[in-house]
Design a protein around this motif. Structure first.
Motif, PDB file in Angstrom:
ATOM      1  N   ILE A  34      74.281  37.202  45.898  1.00  0.00           N
ATOM      2  CA  ILE A  34      75.158  36.561  46.359  1.00  0.00           C
ATOM      3  C   ILE A  34      75.611  36.022  48.099  1.00  0.00           C
ATOM      4  CG2 ILE A  34      77.983  37.965  47.548  1.00  0.00           C
ATOM      5  CD1 ILE A  34      78.217  39.722  45.512  1.00  0.00           C
ATOM      6  N   LEU A  35      75.534  34.746  48.372  1.00  0.00           N
ATOM      7  CA  LEU A  35      75.458  34.374  49.731  1.00  0.00           C
ATOM      8  C   LEU A  35      76.718  33.951  50.174  1.00  0.00           C
ATOM      9  CD1 LEU A  35      73.256  33.039  51.554  1.00  0.00           C
ATOM     10  CD2 LEU A  35      73.865  30.740  50.800  1.00  0.00           C
ATOM     11  N   GLN A  36      77.220  35.198  50.829  1.00  0.00           N
ATOM     12  CA  GLN A  36      78.666  35.022  51.673  1.00  0.00           C
ATOM     13  C   GLN A  36      78.481  34.231  53.554  1.00  0.00           C
ATOM     14  OE1 GLN A  36      80.956  38.212  51.911  1.00  0.00           O
ATOM     15  NE2 GLN A  36      81.741  37.793  53.504  1.00  0.00           N
ATOM     16  N   PHE A  37      79.289  32.811  53.817  1.00  0.00           N
ATOM     17  CA  PHE A  37      78.929  32.259  54.341  1.00  0.00           C
ATOM     18  C   PHE A  37      79.062  32.692  55.761  1.00  0.00           C
ATOM     19  CE2 PHE A  37      81.184  28.580  57.279  1.00  0.00           C
ATOM     20  CZ  PHE A  37      80.322  28.217  57.250  1.00  0.00           C
ATOM     21  N   VAL A  38      79.884  34.092  55.419  1.00  0.00           N
ATOM     22  CA  VAL A  38      80.495  34.605  57.139  1.00  0.00           C
ATOM     23  C   VAL A  38      81.186  35.536  57.009  1.00  0.00           C
ATOM     24  CG1 VAL A  38      82.937  32.615  57.361  1.00  0.00           C
ATOM     25  CG2 VAL A  38      81.295  33.957  59.707  1.00  0.00           C
ATOM     26  N   GLU A  39      80.742  36.943  57.541  1.00  0.00           N
ATOM     27  CA  GLU A  39      81.828  37.296  57.514  1.00  0.00           C
ATOM     28  C   GLU A  39      83.802  37.914  58.134  1.00  0.00           C
ATOM     29  OE1 GLU A  39      81.346  42.394  59.548  1.00  0.00           O
ATOM     30  OE2 GLU A  39      79.900  40.846  59.230  1.00  0.00           O
ATOM     31  N   HIS A  40      84.088  37.884  57.355  1.00  0.00           N
ATOM     32  CA  HIS A  40      85.654  37.974  57.816  1.00  0.00           C
ATOM     33  C   HIS A  40      86.503  38.083  56.632  1.00  0.00           C
ATOM     34  CE1 HIS A  40      87.285  33.826  55.507  1.00  0.00           C
ATOM     35  NE2 HIS A  40      86.710  33.477  56.356  1.00  0.00           N
ATOM     36  N   PRO A  41      87.359  39.073  56.761  1.00  0.00           N
ATOM     37  CA  PRO A  41      88.725  39.458  54.990  1.00  0.00           C
ATOM     38  C   PRO A  41      88.636  38.910  54.466  1.00  0.00           C
ATOM     39  CG  PRO A  41      89.484  40.081  58.115  1.00  0.00           C
ATOM     40  CD  PRO A  41      88.678  39.461  58.651  1.00  0.00           C
ATOM     41  N   ALA A  42      89.170  37.769  54.359  1.00  0.00           N
ATOM     42  CA  ALA A  42      88.704  36.873  53.073  1.00  0.00           C
ATOM     43  C   ALA A  42      88.248  36.863  52.361  1.00  0.00           C
ATOM     44  CB  ALA A  42      89.741  35.726  53.054  1.00  0.00           C
ATOM     45  N   ASP A  75      75.214  30.131  59.678  1.00  0.00           N
ATOM     46  CA  ASP A  75      74.232  29.342  60.500  1.00  0.00           C
ATOM     47  C   ASP A  75      73.631  28.919  59.223  1.00  0.00           C
ATOM     48  OD1 ASP A  75      72.515  29.202  62.739  1.00  0.00           O
ATOM     49  OD2 ASP A  75      71.194  29.524  61.352  1.00  0.00           O
ATOM     50  N   SER A  76      73.710  27.218  59.416  1.00  0.00           N
ATOM     51  CA  SER A  76      73.168  26.087  58.238  1.00  0.00           C
ATOM     52  C   SER A  76      71.288  26.657  57.674  1.00  0.00           C
ATOM     53  CB  SER A  76      73.416  24.600  58.835  1.00  0.00           C
ATOM     54  OG  SER A  76      72.590  24.408  60.140  1.00  0.00           O
ATOM     55  N   GLY A  77      70.200  26.433  58.839  1.00  0.00           N
ATOM     56  CA  GLY A  77      69.365  26.880  58.550  1.00  0.00           C
ATOM     57  C   GLY A  77      69.065  28.112  58.251  1.00  0.00           C
ATOM     58  N   THR A  78      69.889  28.716  58.269  1.00  0.00           N
ATOM     59  CA  THR A  78      69.191  30.352  57.630  1.00  0.00           C
ATOM     60  C   THR A  78      70.425  30.473  56.140  1.00  0.00           C
ATOM     61  OG1 THR A  78      69.862  31.426  60.172  1.00  0.00           O
ATOM     62  CG2 THR A  78      70.154  33.134  58.534  1.00  0.00           C
ATOM     63  N   MET A  79      71.019  29.719  56.249  1.00  0.00           N
ATOM     64  CA  MET A  79      71.770  29.860  54.682  1.00  0.00           C
ATOM     65  C   MET A  79      71.119  29.194  54.073  1.00  0.00           C
ATOM     66  SD  MET A  79      75.808  28.856  53.278  1.00  0.00           S
ATOM     67  CE  MET A  79      75.750  27.435  54.715  1.00  0.00           C
ATOM     68  N   GLN A  80      70.256  28.158  54.170  1.00  0.00           N
ATOM     69  CA  GLN A  80      68.813  27.268  53.261  1.00  0.00           C
ATOM     70  C   GLN A  80      68.144  28.504  53.398  1.00  0.00           C
ATOM     71  OE1 GLN A  80      67.689  23.745  55.339  1.00  0.00           O
ATOM     72  NE2 GLN A  80      66.042  23.671  53.567  1.00  0.00           N
ATOM     73  N   LEU A  94      74.422  33.498  40.568  1.00  0.00           N
ATOM     74  CA  LEU A  94      74.543  33.369  41.782  1.00  0.00           C
ATOM     75  C   LEU A  94      75.374  32.572  42.278  1.00  0.00           C
ATOM     76  CD1 LEU A  94      71.121  30.731  42.403  1.00  0.00           C
ATOM     77  CD2 LEU A  94      71.671  33.294  42.938  1.00  0.00           C
ATOM     78  N   LEU A  95      75.997  33.920  43.300  1.00  0.00           N
ATOM     79  CA  LEU A  95      77.918  33.741  43.566  1.00  0.00           C
ATOM     80  C   LEU A  95      77.418  33.549  45.044  1.00  0.00           C
ATOM     81  CD1 LEU A  95      80.056  33.912  43.355  1.00  0.00           C
ATOM     82  CD2 LEU A  95      80.607  36.418  44.533  1.00  0.00           C
ATOM     83  N   GLY A  96      78.660  31.895  44.825  1.00  0.00           N
ATOM     84  CA  GLY A  96      78.438  31.680  46.147  1.00  0.00           C
ATOM     85  C   GLY A  96      79.789  32.173  46.894  1.00  0.00           C
ATOM     86  N   VAL A  97      80.108  32.917  48.309  1.00  0.00           N
ATOM     87  CA  VAL A  97      81.170  32.470  48.754  1.00  0.00           C
ATOM     88  C   VAL A  97      81.345  31.639  50.000  1.00  0.00           C
ATOM     89  CG1 VAL A  97      82.482  34.793  49.781  1.00  0.00           C
ATOM     90  CG2 VAL A  97      80.924  35.494  48.115  1.00  0.00           C
ATOM     91  N   ALA A  98      82.597  30.210  49.793  1.00  0.00           N
ATOM     92  CA  ALA A  98      83.043  29.485  50.356  1.00  0.00           C
ATOM     93  C   ALA A  98      81.808  28.089  49.878  1.00  0.00           C
ATOM     94  CB  ALA A  98      82.940  29.458  51.990  1.00  0.00           C
ATOM     95  N   THR A  99      82.893  27.264  50.648  1.00  0.00           N
ATOM     96  CA  THR A  99      81.889  25.620  50.031  1.00  0.00           C
ATOM     97  C   THR A  99      80.624  25.764  50.718  1.00  0.00           C
ATOM     98  OG1 THR A  99      84.217  25.245  49.675  1.00  0.00           O
ATOM     99  CG2 THR A  99      82.804  23.339  50.040  1.00  0.00           C
ATOM    100  N   PRO A 100      80.406  26.364  52.379  1.00  0.00           N
ATOM    101  CA  PRO A 100      79.249  25.566  52.601  1.00  0.00           C
ATOM    102  C   PRO A 100      78.283  26.651  51.794  1.00  0.00           C
ATOM    103  CG  PRO A 100      80.814  26.330  54.118  1.00  0.00           C
ATOM    104  CD  PRO A 100      81.348  26.105  52.753  1.00  0.00           C
ATOM    105  N   ALA A 101      78.223  27.998  50.782  1.00  0.00           N
ATOM    106  CA  ALA A 101      77.658  28.877  50.487  1.00  0.00           C
ATOM    107  C   ALA A 101      77.008  28.214  49.008  1.00  0.00           C
ATOM    108  CB  ALA A 101      77.808  29.981  50.712  1.00  0.00           C
TER     109      ALA A 101
END
Length: 325
Positions: A34-42, A75-80, A94-101
């Motif tokens: 699982i790749l979650q783009f950022v931490e927030h409640p949703a 962070d885009s570099g870390t995400m890559q 694989l699960l991407g949580v949010a579009t950038p992920a």
């Protein structure tokens, strides 16, 4: 938050899943990245209830399920790097949580099944061929909101509004799509629109402050950056008595006035059921249509309403999910 209604519609899906022949392989340990783009409640809720759907149906972390959850904090570099780590491992899904992920994962593999959640427009983000037939190793659920109803709600609660500001992150495709729809809806009603974009969390306060004295209300779509800075947005807008209609319920909990929106717990669970079809039945994501939630809820923050001096009609309070603290 009221969770009692989450399970009724999903129970039918669960029964259909197992009546179709899905079964656990007793000697298999299923692996999910699982790749979650950022931490927030949703997004946190979407991830949590994705895993709950798996657990409810026999895939239990630490028993027959191995889960790797990575969060690059936008962070885009870390995400890559993280997406490469997940795609080069032995994950079965694989699960991407949010579009950038999802975009980051899709750049790493066209073989491992990828599901998305908290993605507004898969086609617009360049991820798939069509919602009906993705045509690639990607499917999932969409969080496209009923933006027309959100605009209608804004005009109900702020009937004298002449100018509305729209705030969102400059680098989020989801947000731009929603902002364009909201602008069209507002202008159709004769409302002037002021657009403001932030490129980083440190820009949010200045971005919102630039609208003060200009607008009568603000609309913020489902936007990861703005949601992460909800406290800042609330401080500025409440101090200036400017109501904010937001894209989803967790943003209301964070201080937004109200929304008509989707439930990210339900979406996460729904995406988990899709994962079960892939893992247990061998379903091909290229042939799995993008799924949307049929249900929306009204969310109201009564504390914010009180601070703004806005009287919410009783008929709204009677049916809404209320945040009262």
């Amino acid at each position: 938050m009221k969770n009692g209604r989450i399970w009724l519609s999903l129970l039918v899906s669960m029964l259909l899943l197992f009546s179709a022949g899905g079964a656990l392989a007793t000697d298999t340990v299923y692996s999910v990245g699982i790749l979650q783009f950022v931490e927030h409640p949703a997004l946190d809720a979407a991830t949590e209830f994705f895993l709950k759907a798996l657990a409810d149906n026999g895939l239990v972390e630490g028993e027959n399920l191995r889960v790797t959850v990575l969060n690059p904090s936008a962070d885009s570099g870390t995400m890559q790097l993280m997406s490469d780590q997940l795609a080069s491992g032995d994950n079965m899904l694989l699960l991407g949580v949010a579009t950038p992920a999802v975009q980051a994962l899709s750049a790493q593999t066209d073989q491992i099944p990828i599901l998305g959640v908290a993605v507004t427009d898969y086609v617009g983000a360049g991820l798939i061929v069509s919602n009906e037939a993705p045509g690639i190793n990607i499917s999932g659920t969409t969080d496209m909101n009923p933006i027309d109803r959100q605009v209608e709600l804004l005009l109900q609660l702020v009937p004298d509004a002449k100018t509305v500001g729209i705030c969102f992150a400059s680098n989020e495709v989801n947000s731009q799509i929603q902002a364009d729809i909201a602008q069209a809806e507002l202008e159709k009603q004769g409302i002037a629109v002021e657009i403001r974009m932030a490129s980083a969390i440190g820009d949010v306060q200045q971005t919102v402050e630039s609208l003060m004295g200009i607008v009568d209300a603000i609309y913020i779509p489902t936007d990861n950056l703005m949601a992460s800075a909800a406290a800042v947005v609330t401080d500025v807008t409440v101090a200036n008595q400017v109501p904010v209609i937001v894209g989803e319920g967790n943003q209301v909990q964070g201080g937004g006035l109200a929304t008509v929106g989707l439930n990210y717990e339900k979406m996460g669970y729904q995406t988990g059921l899709m994962a079960l079809r892939i893992l247990l039945e061998g379903a091909n994501p290229a042939e799995m249509p993008i799924e949307a939630s049929a249900e929306v809820d009204l969310y109201i923050n009564t504390v914010t309403a009180s601070l703004l001096g806005i009287d919410i009609p009783q008929e709204m309070l009677d049916v809404a999910v209320l945040f009262e603290e």
